[in-house]
Design an enzyme around this catalytic site. Structure first.
Site, PDB file in Angstrom:
ATOM      1  N   HIS A 152     -99.548 -12.895  -8.819  1.00 19.31           N
ATOM      2  CA  HIS A 152     -98.555 -11.812  -8.781  1.00 19.31           C
ATOM      3  C   HIS A 152     -98.179 -11.554  -7.316  1.00 19.31           C
ATOM      4  O   HIS A 152     -99.018 -11.671  -6.428  1.00 19.31           O
ATOM      5  CB  HIS A 152     -99.159 -10.548  -9.417  1.00 19.31           C
ATOM      6  CG  HIS A 152     -98.140  -9.479  -9.661  1.00 19.31           C
ATOM      7  ND1 HIS A 152     -97.665  -8.671  -8.657  1.00 19.31           N
ATOM      8  CD2 HIS A 152     -97.488  -9.094 -10.788  1.00 19.31           C
ATOM      9  CE1 HIS A 152     -96.766  -7.834  -9.169  1.00 19.31           C
ATOM     10  NE2 HIS A 152     -96.638  -8.079 -10.457  1.00 19.31           N
ATOM     11  N   ASN A 164     -97.996  -5.360 -17.667  1.00 23.45           N
ATOM     12  CA  ASN A 164     -98.884  -5.392 -16.503  1.00 23.45           C
ATOM     13  C   ASN A 164     -99.114  -3.950 -16.061  1.00 23.45           C
ATOM     14  O   ASN A 164     -98.237  -3.340 -15.463  1.00 23.45           O
ATOM     15  CB  ASN A 164     -98.231  -6.202 -15.372  1.00 23.45           C
ATOM     16  CG  ASN A 164     -99.057  -6.158 -14.094  1.00 23.45           C
ATOM     17  OD1 ASN A 164    -100.240  -5.782 -14.117  1.00 23.45           O
ATOM     18  ND2 ASN A 164     -98.454  -6.538 -12.978  1.00 23.45           N
ATOM     19  N   TRP A 165    -100.292  -3.457 -16.379  1.00 25.50           N
ATOM     20  CA  TRP A 165    -100.575  -2.047 -16.059  1.00 25.50           C
ATOM     21  C   TRP A 165    -100.904  -1.835 -14.594  1.00 25.50           C
ATOM     22  O   TRP A 165    -101.042  -0.719 -14.148  1.00 25.50           O
ATOM     23  CB  TRP A 165    -101.752  -1.564 -16.910  1.00 25.50           C
ATOM     24  CG  TRP A 165    -101.441  -1.347 -18.355  1.00 25.50           C
ATOM     25  CD1 TRP A 165    -100.268  -1.599 -19.016  1.00 25.50           C
ATOM     26  CD2 TRP A 165    -102.336  -0.804 -19.338  1.00 25.50           C
ATOM     27  NE1 TRP A 165    -100.370  -1.259 -20.330  1.00 25.50           N
ATOM     28  CE2 TRP A 165    -101.637  -0.766 -20.559  1.00 25.50           C
ATOM     29  CE3 TRP A 165    -103.657  -0.362 -19.307  1.00 25.50           C
ATOM     30  CZ2 TRP A 165    -102.223  -0.290 -21.737  1.00 25.50           C
ATOM     31  CZ3 TRP A 165    -104.237   0.109 -20.469  1.00 25.50           C
ATOM     32  CH2 TRP A 165    -103.522   0.138 -21.666  1.00 25.50           C
ATOM     33  N   LYS A 166    -101.123  -2.919 -13.870  1.00 25.03           N
ATOM     34  CA  LYS A 166    -101.546  -2.825 -12.461  1.00 25.03           C
ATOM     35  C   LYS A 166    -102.795  -1.936 -12.356  1.00 25.03           C
ATOM     36  O   LYS A 166    -103.585  -1.909 -13.300  1.00 25.03           O
ATOM     37  CB  LYS A 166    -100.406  -2.309 -11.581  1.00 25.03           C
ATOM     38  CG  LYS A 166     -99.083  -3.027 -11.861  1.00 25.03           C
ATOM     39  CD  LYS A 166     -98.059  -2.796 -10.822  1.00 25.03           C
ATOM     40  CE  LYS A 166     -96.742  -3.391 -11.299  1.00 25.03           C
ATOM     41  NZ  LYS A 166     -95.807  -3.669 -10.242  1.00 25.03           N
ATOM     42  N   GLU A 170     -90.381 -13.598 -11.147  1.00 21.03           N
ATOM     43  CA  GLU A 170     -90.343 -12.194 -10.737  1.00 21.03           C
ATOM     44  C   GLU A 170     -89.757 -12.079  -9.336  1.00 21.03           C
ATOM     45  O   GLU A 170     -90.496 -12.204  -8.339  1.00 21.03           O
ATOM     46  CB  GLU A 170     -91.765 -11.611 -10.735  1.00 21.03           C
ATOM     47  CG  GLU A 170     -92.427 -11.580 -12.083  1.00 21.03           C
ATOM     48  CD  GLU A 170     -93.343 -10.371 -12.216  1.00 21.03           C
ATOM     49  OE1 GLU A 170     -93.148  -9.611 -13.171  1.00 21.03           O
ATOM     50  OE2 GLU A 170     -94.225 -10.175 -11.364  1.00 21.03           O
ATOM     51  N   SER A 178     -88.486  -4.733 -13.133  1.00 24.82           N
ATOM     52  CA  SER A 178     -87.769  -3.555 -13.627  1.00 24.82           C
ATOM     53  C   SER A 178     -87.131  -3.766 -15.002  1.00 24.82           C
ATOM     54  O   SER A 178     -85.999  -3.342 -15.255  1.00 24.82           O
ATOM     55  CB  SER A 178     -86.725  -3.088 -12.599  1.00 24.82           C
ATOM     56  OG  SER A 178     -87.365  -2.738 -11.387  1.00 24.82           O
ATOM     57  N   GLY A 201     -90.780  -3.101  -9.535  1.00 29.76           N
ATOM     58  CA  GLY A 201     -91.083  -1.698  -9.298  1.00 29.76           C
ATOM     59  C   GLY A 201     -90.011  -0.958  -8.520  1.00 29.76           C
ATOM     60  O   GLY A 201     -90.233   0.134  -8.021  1.00 29.76           O
ATOM     61  N   GLU A 224     -97.802  -8.978  -5.708  1.00 28.33           N
ATOM     62  CA  GLU A 224     -98.631  -7.965  -5.036  1.00 28.33           C
ATOM     63  C   GLU A 224     -99.933  -8.597  -4.541  1.00 28.33           C
ATOM     64  O   GLU A 224    -100.465  -8.213  -3.507  1.00 28.33           O
ATOM     65  CB  GLU A 224     -98.901  -6.790  -5.993  1.00 28.33           C
ATOM     66  CG  GLU A 224     -97.650  -5.943  -6.182  1.00 28.33           C
ATOM     67  CD  GLU A 224     -97.604  -5.171  -7.487  1.00 28.33           C
ATOM     68  OE1 GLU A 224     -98.638  -5.038  -8.159  1.00 28.33           O
ATOM     69  OE2 GLU A 224     -96.498  -4.704  -7.844  1.00 28.33           O
ATOM     70  N   GLY A 275     -93.955  -4.237 -15.917  1.00 24.78           N
ATOM     71  CA  GLY A 275     -94.867  -3.332 -15.233  1.00 24.78           C
ATOM     72  C   GLY A 275     -94.711  -1.906 -15.733  1.00 24.78           C
ATOM     73  O   GLY A 275     -95.219  -1.536 -16.791  1.00 24.78           O
ATOM     74  N   GLY A 276     -93.954  -1.122 -14.988  1.00 26.69           N
ATOM     75  CA  GLY A 276     -93.811   0.307 -15.279  1.00 26.69           C
ATOM     76  C   GLY A 276     -93.504   0.629 -16.735  1.00 26.69           C
ATOM     77  O   GLY A 276     -94.117   1.525 -17.329  1.00 26.69           O
TER      78      GLY A 276
HETATM   79  C1  PEP Z   1     -94.723  -6.400 -12.532  1.00 27.22           C
HETATM   80  O1  PEP Z   1     -95.627  -5.652 -12.234  1.00 27.22           O
HETATM   81  O2  PEP Z   1     -94.957  -7.602 -12.672  1.00 27.22           O
HETATM   82  C2  PEP Z   1     -93.395  -5.844 -12.725  1.00 27.22           C
HETATM   83  C3  PEP Z   1     -92.419  -6.654 -13.052  1.00 27.22           C
HETATM   84  O3  PEP Z   1     -93.259  -4.502 -12.542  1.00 27.22           O
HETATM   85  P1  PEP Z   1     -91.975  -3.607 -12.962  1.00 27.22           P
HETATM   86  O4  PEP Z   1     -91.634  -3.963 -14.369  1.00 27.22           O
HETATM   87  O5  PEP Z   1     -92.446  -2.197 -12.813  1.00 27.22           O
HETATM   88  O6  PEP Z   1     -90.875  -3.948 -12.030  1.00 27.22           O
END
Ligand code: PEP
Length: 249
Positions: free
Chosen positions: A94, A9-11, A166, A212, A172, A96, A233-234
């Site tokens: 999500h 997930n590049w956001k 999640e 994470s 994040g 967010e 994500g990251g």
């Molecule tokens: C996400 O954006 O769904 C996510 C899990 O981010 P991260 O891996 O950065 O925690």
């Protein structure tokens, strides 16, 4: 046997040119037959990234979708549009989106339903806050979110659904759920799927862990019986993403 799915997930990162440059850099290393790999990229990068991935088995996904096919919804993208672009996956609900864009359990369900109608696989995100976990309400929260999200989904379409557990406190933050916390939550979600669709279908639905995930913790997380991959994500925006994709193989 469920095939593991690793979804990046590049956001709101990577404009088209940078996206293609990055994909060209990593695509060979993430093109593996053992797992499904998906890059969920900003809408404007969908086509360029799709083109850049041609010849590989890596697929693209969107990060959200509206619940109508067309109409007066300025700024929105519909499942019919993603369908026409042959985008097979879309993240729905999500945290967010829920927190910053006021998406509710009801609209998450409508988005998932409409995505399925167009043959897309919705990656439906659920998860509790730190406060809810502290108050031992994790299962209540998951039960409500999963129940709403799956409302009216027909059993024959259910296998396309992906649930991403999640925990919001892990997204994040660099704080990953322990393997036991992640597996317990995913196992609980599996019981909800059994209640909703019966054992046979529930065993075919993939449940991801997100929050994470890194090359360091991925192998242990992915080794759990009810964790069928990750929503990342990251760690999906850096060249070592392949280490997550291949973790535990
Ligand atoms: C996400 O954006 O769904 C996510 C899990 O981010 P991260 O891996 O950065 O925690």
């Amino acid at each position: 046997m469920r095939k593991m799915l690793i979804a990046g997930n590049w956001k709101m990162n990577f404009a088209p040119k940078k996206a293609v440059k990055f994909v060209d850099q990593i695509k060979e290393s993430i093109d593996i037959k053992e797992r499904d790999v998906v890059l969920c990229v900003p809408y404007v990068a969908l086509q360029p990234v799709k083109d850049a991935l041609k010849g590989t088995s890596v697929q693209v996904g969107a990060q959200n979708v509206h619940y109508m096919d067309d109409g007066a919804y300025t700024g929105e993208i519909s499942p019919a549009m993603l369908d026409e672009m042959e985008v097979p996956y879309v993240i729905v609900g999500h945290s967010e989106r829920r927190e910053k864009f006021a998406e509710s359990d009801t609209t998450v369900n409508l988005r998932a339903l409409r995505a399925l109608k167009h043959g897309l696989c919705p990656i439906i995100c659920v998860g509790e806050t730190q406060k809810q976990r502290g108050a031992q309400r994790t299962e209540d929260v998951l039960r409500k979110q999963v129940k709403f999200a799956l409302d009216e989904i027909k059993p024959e379409r259910a296998e396309k659904v992906v649930i991403a557990y999640e925990p919001i406190w892990a997204i994040g933050t660099g704080v990953t759920a322990t393997t036991a916390q992640a597996e317990d939550a995913c196992a609980f979600i599996r019981t909800l799927l059994v209640e909703r669709f019966g054992k046979e279908i529930a065993q075919k639905i993939r449940i991801l862990y997100g929050g994470s995930v890194t090359p360091k913790n991925a192998a242990e997380l992915f080794s759990q019986p009810n964790i069928d991959g990750g929503l990342v994500g990251g760690a999906s925006t850096i060249p070592t993403f392949d280490e997550v994709v291949k973790a535990g193989l």
